[in-house]
Design a protein around this motif. Structure first.
Motif, PDB file in Angstrom:
ATOM      1  N   SER A  61      85.065  34.881 122.178  1.00 30.41           N
ATOM      2  CA  SER A  61      84.984  33.642 122.947  1.00 30.41           C
ATOM      3  C   SER A  61      84.321  33.899 124.294  1.00 30.41           C
ATOM      4  CB  SER A  61      86.400  33.079 123.157  1.00 30.41           C
ATOM      5  OG  SER A  61      86.403  32.039 124.106  1.00 30.41           O
ATOM      6  N   GLY A  62      83.677  32.874 124.817  1.00 33.09           N
ATOM      7  CA  GLY A  62      83.124  32.951 126.156  1.00 33.09           C
ATOM      8  C   GLY A  62      84.095  32.463 127.214  1.00 33.09           C
ATOM      9  N   THR A  63      85.289  32.076 126.808  1.00 29.47           N
ATOM     10  CA  THR A  63      86.300  31.581 127.739  1.00 29.47           C
ATOM     11  C   THR A  63      86.938  32.742 128.488  1.00 29.47           C
ATOM     12  OG1 THR A  63      86.786  29.718 126.274  1.00 29.47           O
ATOM     13  CG2 THR A  63      88.427  30.258 127.946  1.00 29.47           C
ATOM     14  N   ILE A  64      87.077  32.589 129.802  1.00 29.61           N
ATOM     15  CA  ILE A  64      87.732  33.611 130.606  1.00 29.61           C
ATOM     16  C   ILE A  64      89.236  33.422 130.523  1.00 29.61           C
ATOM     17  CG2 ILE A  64      88.040  34.556 132.925  1.00 29.61           C
ATOM     18  CD1 ILE A  64      85.217  33.613 133.587  1.00 29.61           C
ATOM     19  N   VAL A  65      89.928  34.501 130.166  1.00 32.91           N
ATOM     20  CA  VAL A  65      91.389  34.483 130.119  1.00 32.91           C
ATOM     21  C   VAL A  65      91.904  35.145 131.392  1.00 32.91           C
ATOM     22  CG1 VAL A  65      93.447  35.276 128.899  1.00 32.91           C
ATOM     23  CG2 VAL A  65      91.421  34.567 127.611  1.00 32.91           C
ATOM     24  N   GLU A  66      92.601  34.362 132.205  1.00 33.82           N
ATOM     25  CA  GLU A  66      93.119  34.898 133.462  1.00 33.82           C
ATOM     26  C   GLU A  66      94.289  35.836 133.175  1.00 33.82           C
ATOM     27  OE1 GLU A  66      93.742  33.096 137.914  1.00 33.82           O
ATOM     28  OE2 GLU A  66      94.345  31.876 136.203  1.00 33.82           O
ATOM     29  N   ILE A  67      94.286  36.982 133.837  1.00 31.18           N
ATOM     30  CA  ILE A  67      95.355  37.961 133.617  1.00 31.18           C
ATOM     31  C   ILE A  67      96.091  38.211 134.927  1.00 31.18           C
ATOM     32  CG2 ILE A  67      94.305  39.125 131.636  1.00 31.18           C
ATOM     33  CD1 ILE A  67      93.206  41.208 133.545  1.00 31.18           C
ATOM     34  N   SER A  68      97.412  38.186 134.844  1.00 35.52           N
ATOM     35  CA  SER A  68      98.225  38.496 136.020  1.00 35.52           C
ATOM     36  C   SER A  68      98.708  39.932 135.982  1.00 35.52           C
ATOM     37  CB  SER A  68      99.436  37.557 136.081  1.00 35.52           C
ATOM     38  OG  SER A  68     100.211  37.651 134.895  1.00 35.52           O
ATOM     39  N   ASP A  69      98.672  40.511 134.792  1.00 34.17           N
ATOM     40  CA  ASP A  69      99.089  41.896 134.616  1.00 34.17           C
ATOM     41  C   ASP A  69      98.291  42.450 133.442  1.00 34.17           C
ATOM     42  OD1 ASP A  69     100.437  44.273 134.902  1.00 34.17           O
ATOM     43  OD2 ASP A  69     102.177  43.644 133.749  1.00 34.17           O
ATOM     44  N   CYS A  70      98.152  43.773 133.383  1.00 39.10           N
ATOM     45  CA  CYS A  70      97.407  44.396 132.292  1.00 39.10           C
ATOM     46  C   CYS A  70      98.021  45.756 132.017  1.00 39.10           C
ATOM     47  CB  CYS A  70      95.935  44.537 132.662  1.00 39.10           C
ATOM     48  SG  CYS A  70      94.936  45.324 131.365  1.00 39.10           S
ATOM     49  N   HIS A  71      98.311  46.033 130.751  1.00 42.92           N
ATOM     50  CA  HIS A  71      98.940  47.294 130.381  1.00 42.92           C
ATOM     51  C   HIS A  71      97.916  48.400 130.173  1.00 42.92           C
ATOM     52  CE1 HIS A  71     103.231  46.111 129.535  1.00 42.92           C
ATOM     53  NE2 HIS A  71     102.650  44.957 129.802  1.00 42.92           N
ATOM     54  N   VAL A  72      96.638  48.083 130.327  1.00 41.28           N
ATOM     55  CA  VAL A  72      95.581  49.077 130.204  1.00 41.28           C
ATOM     56  C   VAL A  72      95.127  49.573 131.573  1.00 41.28           C
ATOM     57  CG1 VAL A  72      93.194  49.438 129.476  1.00 41.28           C
ATOM     58  CG2 VAL A  72      94.785  48.247 127.969  1.00 41.28           C
ATOM     59  N   LEU A  73      94.953  48.640 132.516  1.00 44.94           N
ATOM     60  CA  LEU A  73      94.397  48.988 133.813  1.00 44.94           C
ATOM     61  C   LEU A  73      95.390  49.753 134.669  1.00 44.94           C
ATOM     62  CD1 LEU A  73      92.592  45.663 134.852  1.00 44.94           C
ATOM     63  CD2 LEU A  73      91.695  47.590 133.523  1.00 44.94           C
ATOM     64  N   ASP A  74      94.853  50.678 135.462  1.00 46.12           N
ATOM     65  CA  ASP A  74      95.641  51.314 136.510  1.00 46.12           C
ATOM     66  C   ASP A  74      96.194  50.209 137.410  1.00 46.12           C
ATOM     67  OD1 ASP A  74      95.985  52.460 139.316  1.00 46.12           O
ATOM     68  OD2 ASP A  74      95.531  54.302 138.233  1.00 46.12           O
ATOM     69  N   PRO A  75      97.457  50.297 137.851  1.00 42.25           N
ATOM     70  CA  PRO A  75      98.012  49.240 138.706  1.00 42.25           C
ATOM     71  C   PRO A  75      97.169  48.936 139.940  1.00 42.25           C
ATOM     72  CG  PRO A  75      99.762  50.695 137.963  1.00 42.25           C
ATOM     73  CD  PRO A  75      98.480  51.314 137.496  1.00 42.25           C
ATOM     74  N   ALA A  76      96.461  49.933 140.456  1.00 40.24           N
ATOM     75  CA  ALA A  76      95.608  49.692 141.621  1.00 40.24           C
ATOM     76  C   ALA A  76      94.473  48.733 141.282  1.00 40.24           C
ATOM     77  CB  ALA A  76      95.052  51.007 142.157  1.00 40.24           C
ATOM     78  N   LEU A  77      94.002  48.773 140.030  1.00 42.54           N
ATOM     79  CA  LEU A  77      92.964  47.816 139.614  1.00 42.54           C
ATOM     80  C   LEU A  77      93.556  46.433 139.415  1.00 42.54           C
ATOM     81  CD1 LEU A  77      90.544  49.526 137.060  1.00 42.54           C
ATOM     82  CD2 LEU A  77      90.114  48.900 139.431  1.00 42.54           C
ATOM     83  N   THR A  78      94.735  46.374 138.809  1.00 37.04           N
ATOM     84  CA  THR A  78      95.392  45.076 138.643  1.00 37.04           C
ATOM     85  C   THR A  78      95.631  44.422 139.997  1.00 37.04           C
ATOM     86  OG1 THR A  78      96.488  45.880 136.638  1.00 37.04           O
ATOM     87  CG2 THR A  78      97.376  43.901 137.639  1.00 37.04           C
ATOM     88  N   ASN A  79      96.052  45.201 140.961  1.00 38.18           N
ATOM     89  CA  ASN A  79      96.295  44.666 142.310  1.00 38.18           C
ATOM     90  C   ASN A  79      95.012  44.220 143.001  1.00 38.18           C
ATOM     91  OD1 ASN A  79      99.024  45.199 142.005  1.00 38.18           O
ATOM     92  ND2 ASN A  79      98.930  47.179 143.019  1.00 38.18           N
ATOM     93  N   ALA A  80      93.867  44.683 142.475  1.00 38.10           N
ATOM     94  CA  ALA A  80      92.581  44.336 143.090  1.00 38.10           C
ATOM     95  C   ALA A  80      91.953  43.081 142.492  1.00 38.10           C
ATOM     96  CB  ALA A  80      91.608  45.507 142.956  1.00 38.10           C
ATOM     97  N   LEU A  81      92.641  42.412 141.569  1.00 37.68           N
ATOM     98  CA  LEU A  81      92.075  41.192 140.982  1.00 37.68           C
ATOM     99  C   LEU A  81      91.711  40.142 142.026  1.00 37.68           C
ATOM    100  CD1 LEU A  81      94.336  40.826 137.816  1.00 37.68           C
ATOM    101  CD2 LEU A  81      91.966  41.580 137.915  1.00 37.68           C
ATOM    102  N   PRO A  82      92.478  40.000 143.131  1.00 38.98           N
ATOM    103  CA  PRO A  82      92.071  39.046 144.167  1.00 38.98           C
ATOM    104  C   PRO A  82      90.701  39.338 144.758  1.00 38.98           C
ATOM    105  CG  PRO A  82      94.372  39.627 144.458  1.00 38.98           C
ATOM    106  CD  PRO A  82      93.834  40.549 143.406  1.00 38.98           C
ATOM    107  N   VAL A  83      90.249  40.587 144.697  1.00 40.72           N
ATOM    108  CA  VAL A  83      88.908  40.907 145.189  1.00 40.72           C
ATOM    109  C   VAL A  83      87.860  40.203 144.337  1.00 40.72           C
ATOM    110  CG1 VAL A  83      87.236  42.754 145.550  1.00 40.72           C
ATOM    111  CG2 VAL A  83      89.641  43.133 146.127  1.00 40.72           C
TER     112      VAL A  83
END
Length: 407
Positions: free
Chosen positions: A133-155
């Motif tokens: 799909s071309g639809t963007i799925v917003e993620i608030s948490d991710c079990h793959v990404l390093d937590p520092a990357l998850t925390n950087a989603l606001p960037v």
């Protein structure tokens, strides 16, 4: 009347396959399912007989996000399946090999992610695309990404709000470096004075190491260095980097083992030096890469390192102009890490060179098996294969194989 479908196996992309073939995402071999058949794909799947290997997906976004394909399967099943994919690729070329136990990167260890972002009426939408799909799925948490990357989603959201549009998506690459977040944005508005100033302010506000917009560096508070072994390199914006440190270490350890005792090594498809730097602690290295920016980064990293043997560099498209057999005769080991297409032209030259040792790093078991067949036909023995899973819960597989020339 609702028809039952029995899942026979998984395809290379992780979908279950029933007779037909009919593809059923997020199913496992042996399961009996029903669903709505659209062409050759099942949707609205219901399970009449679930597999004992089925587990509850740990991520709340799994059903909508397309980033993972196999969270519904046990870790043991995924490990076996990936090993079997490698075995099947080898068998198709009539190759037998010793496969060492798979090495799997831990959860929440991905240090690099490419996000999609779009400006909306109320702000911005950031995440990964849904499955097919071309639809963007917003993620608030991710079990793959390093937590520092998850925390950087606001960037990524801030980038979309400042320089995105409601019609086009931004591609935002977030990479963890030794000194902070390295951000590379593509697809944004053309730069002007106000936008450049606003982006520079965001760099300071979020403490970014570097921000690049449409391949132009906006600001760099500190060079976003990466450790390659004990040595530091500053990759160009958005450059290739192994997905996890664990995966990089597993691949490097295998390459180093294969190359033990070498005195002069050719590192082909060298990138920024993932293997060149560790290898240069053992032997002289000639690093060949088609991307000039990555080659410059590699060379600069070598010039600022201490205690390494010589690393020479060459910018060269190895698909169109592979190192020829006569050029390879000066080396006692060849290391190559091609993209998914493999290295059919380069392998032909390696085979003719009769270089004593070859370490082949691959991200595609099928193209690897094709190339391995050529080496074996030329007189090489495939000693062993180390399978590495640094893209946890995906269908992606990497491996390192060691070849020696039969005397």
């Amino acid at each position: 009347m609702t028809q039952d479908y029995t899942i026979l196996r998984l395809g290379h992309h992780g979908d279950g396959i029933a007779d037909g073939p009919i593809y059923a995402p997020r199913t496992l071999p042996g399961e009996v399912v029903t669903g709505v058949l659209e062409g050759d794909r099942l949707s609205d799947i219901r399970f009449k007989s679930p597999s004992s290997e089925r587990v509850k997906a740990p991520c709340d976004h799994y059903k909508s996000c397309g980033g993972c394909q196999l969270q519904h399967a046990s870790d043991e099943f995924v490990a076996r399946w990936k090993m079997d994919v490698v075995r099947a690729a080898l068998a198709a070329q009539h190759i037998e090999a010793i496969l060492r136990p798979i090495q799997t990167s831990p959860v929440r260890s991905r240090r690099r992610a490419v996000l999609s972002a779009r400006r909306t009426k109320r702000g911005a939408l950031t995440g990964f695309h849904g499955r097919s799909s071309g639809t963007i799925v917003e993620i608030s948490d991710c079990h793959v990404l390093d937590p520092a990357l998850t925390n950087a989603l606001p960037v990524a959201e801030a980038m979309a709000e400042l320089g995105g549009s409601r019609k086009a998506e931004l591609s935002v690459t977030l990479t963890l470096s030794e000194v902070g977040l390295d951000v590379a944005v593509r697809g944004g508005k053309a730069l002007d004075g106000p936008l450049e100033l606003a982006l520079a302010q965001e760099t300071e506000q979020h403490g970014l190491a570097r921000l690049t917009w449409n391949d132009e560096i906006i600001a760099m508070r500190q060079p976003p260095a990466q450790h390659l072994g004990p040595d530091l390199v500053v990759p160009p914006p958005g450059a290739f980097l192994q997905a996890t440190k664990h995966g990089e270490q597993a691949l490097t350890q295998a390459v180093m083992e294969i190359s033990k005792g070498a005195t002069k090594i050719a590192d082909l498809f060298a990138g920024c030096g993932t293997f060149s730097f560790p290898l240069a602690h053992l032997a002289e290295v000639h690093a060949v890469e088609g991307d000039a920016a990555m080659t410059r980064a590699l060379d600069q990293g070598w010039r600022t390192s201490i205690g390494l043997k010589k690393i020479s560099t060459e910018v060269r498209d190895l698909f169109r102009r592979p190192l020829m057999a006569d050029e390879l005769k000066q080396f006692d080991t060849v290391v190559l890490d091609p993209p998914r297409a493999g290295a059919i032209a380069q392998i032909a030259e390696v085979a003719m060179s009769k270089c004593p040792v070859v370490a082949y790093v691959s991200c595609n078991p099928i193209s690897f098996a094709r190339d391995a067949k050529k080496l074996i036909a030329a007189g090489y023995t495939l000693e062993w294969i180390q399978v590495v899973d640094q893209f946890r819960w995906s269908s992606h597989i990497e491996l390192v194989a060691g070849f020696t020339l039969r005397r």
